[in-house]
Design an enzyme around this catalytic site. Structure first.
Site, short mmCIF file in Angstrom:
data_model
loop_
_atom_site.label_atom_id
_atom_site.label_comp_id
_atom_site.label_asym_id
_atom_site.label_seq_id
_atom_site.Cartn_x
_atom_site.Cartn_y
_atom_site.Cartn_z
N GLN A 234 -10.57 25.44 -18.10
CA GLN A 234 -11.44 25.01 -17.01
C GLN A 234 -12.61 24.19 -17.55
O GLN A 234 -13.14 24.50 -18.61
CB GLN A 234 -11.99 26.22 -16.25
N ASP B 211 -11.21 32.93 -12.25
CA ASP B 211 -12.37 32.05 -12.05
C ASP B 211 -13.68 32.83 -11.99
O ASP B 211 -14.75 32.23 -11.89
CB ASP B 211 -12.18 31.24 -10.76
N SER C 231 -17.40 25.09 -10.73
CA SER C 231 -16.11 24.78 -11.34
C SER C 231 -15.69 23.38 -10.89
O SER C 231 -15.80 23.03 -9.71
CB SER C 231 -15.05 25.80 -10.89
#
Length: 291
Positions: free
Chosen positions: A283, A209, A233
């Site tokens: 994502q 991430d 995110s």
């Protein structure tokens, strides 16, 4: 191992992933002291996966899917509640909810499998320079730190547990539009226990991430340092294909095929340096221009 800033950073990460069991299926996690404004998304993914692993035996995670619901507060612990959804002959399913201030901030579904043999094929790793031929991200950031406000500069150049070497870095200040693709080598800064699939996967989940969301902002020539970009995110999915060591160089190949509606979609493939694909990532993130 002699302790120093690099090993301290990784030991701190391992401690963050070392959750406290407070009751059956309930675990407590903490954030690092240097957390800035909100909890890092990779930390929550990694901790939630650790919580799930605490309820699973002799099986390895092959996929996870998570949603970020509220920004995490770094000043208070996160409680993780695990739902033992299913224990089958080959697969085990777990659902994990991260809670702060009485609210869900994150939820995760993860599936675990008894290791087995099967058909095999994979995409080829892209031909890029090796990590030994590239500067690391700390050097790149230190080169511009003097141009930033002191409070931001201190956070910007801090030593993180994951060492990063970008192949084609975008400028942090006054960036120019680039193709929505990037390649980054990364690894943990100290040795990780070999054969510990759970720990290595949780460290990779944390690292995955760190840079993925940047991919969808590259075509637009804007950096979060401008103060004009709101990014976060929204969800995160991973598939683990093969064993790996998080302390060995891994290539993260990323692309962003689409951005629309204030959101950017990003994909990633992770390879060992000898070309084996070990994980895939997807994502979607919030990317708002605040003007």
């Amino acid at each position: 191992i002699e302790r120093g800033p690099m090993t301290d950073a990784v030991e701190d990460l391992i401690q963050i992933l070392n959750l406290e069991k407070i009751e059956e299926n309930l675990f407590r996690g903490h954030s690092p002291d240097e957390s800035w404004q909100r909890v890092f998304g990779g930390q929550v993914i990694g901790q939630a996966l650790v919580a799930a692993y605490h309820t699973v035996e002799e099986r390895v995670c092959h996929s996870l899917h998570g949603y970020f619901i509220h920004p995490g507060d770094p000043k208070v612990p996160i409680v993780y509640e695990v739902d033992r959804a299913r224990d089958g002959r080959s697969f085990t399913t777990r659902r994990v909810v991260g809670i702060q201030h009485g609210k869900q901030i994150f939820n995760l579904a993860a599936s675990f499998q008894v290791p087995e043999k099967g058909f095999e094929h994979q995409a080829s790793m892209p031909d890029v320079p090796m990590p030994e031929d590239l500067p690391n991200e700390v050097e790149l950031r230190q080169a511009i730190a003097s141009q930033l406000p002191e409070a931001i500069a201190k956070h910007f150049v801090r030593l993180r547990p994951i060492e990063i070497k970008p192949v084609d870095p975008q400028k942090y200040i006054n960036p120019e539009p680039m193709e929505p693709t990037q390649y980054v080598w990364f690894r943990a800064r100290k040795a990780i226990e070999k054969g510990n699939f759970a720990l290595n996967q949780c460290i990779m989940a944390y690292a995955s991430d760190m840079m993925l969301l940047d991919t969808c902002t590259r075509p637009h020539g804007i950096s979060w340092l401008s103060g004009k970009l709101q990014v976060a995110s929204l969800d995160h999915a991973m598939w683990f294909h093969a064993p790996f060591q998080a302390d060995e160089w891994l290539l993260y190949e990323m692309d962003s095929p689409s951005a629309s509606g204030g959101r950017g979609f990003n994909r990633g493939s992770i390879y060992t340096r000898d070309g084996q694909m070990v994980a895939s990532v997807a994502q979607e993130g919030l990317i708002r221009f605040r003007g």
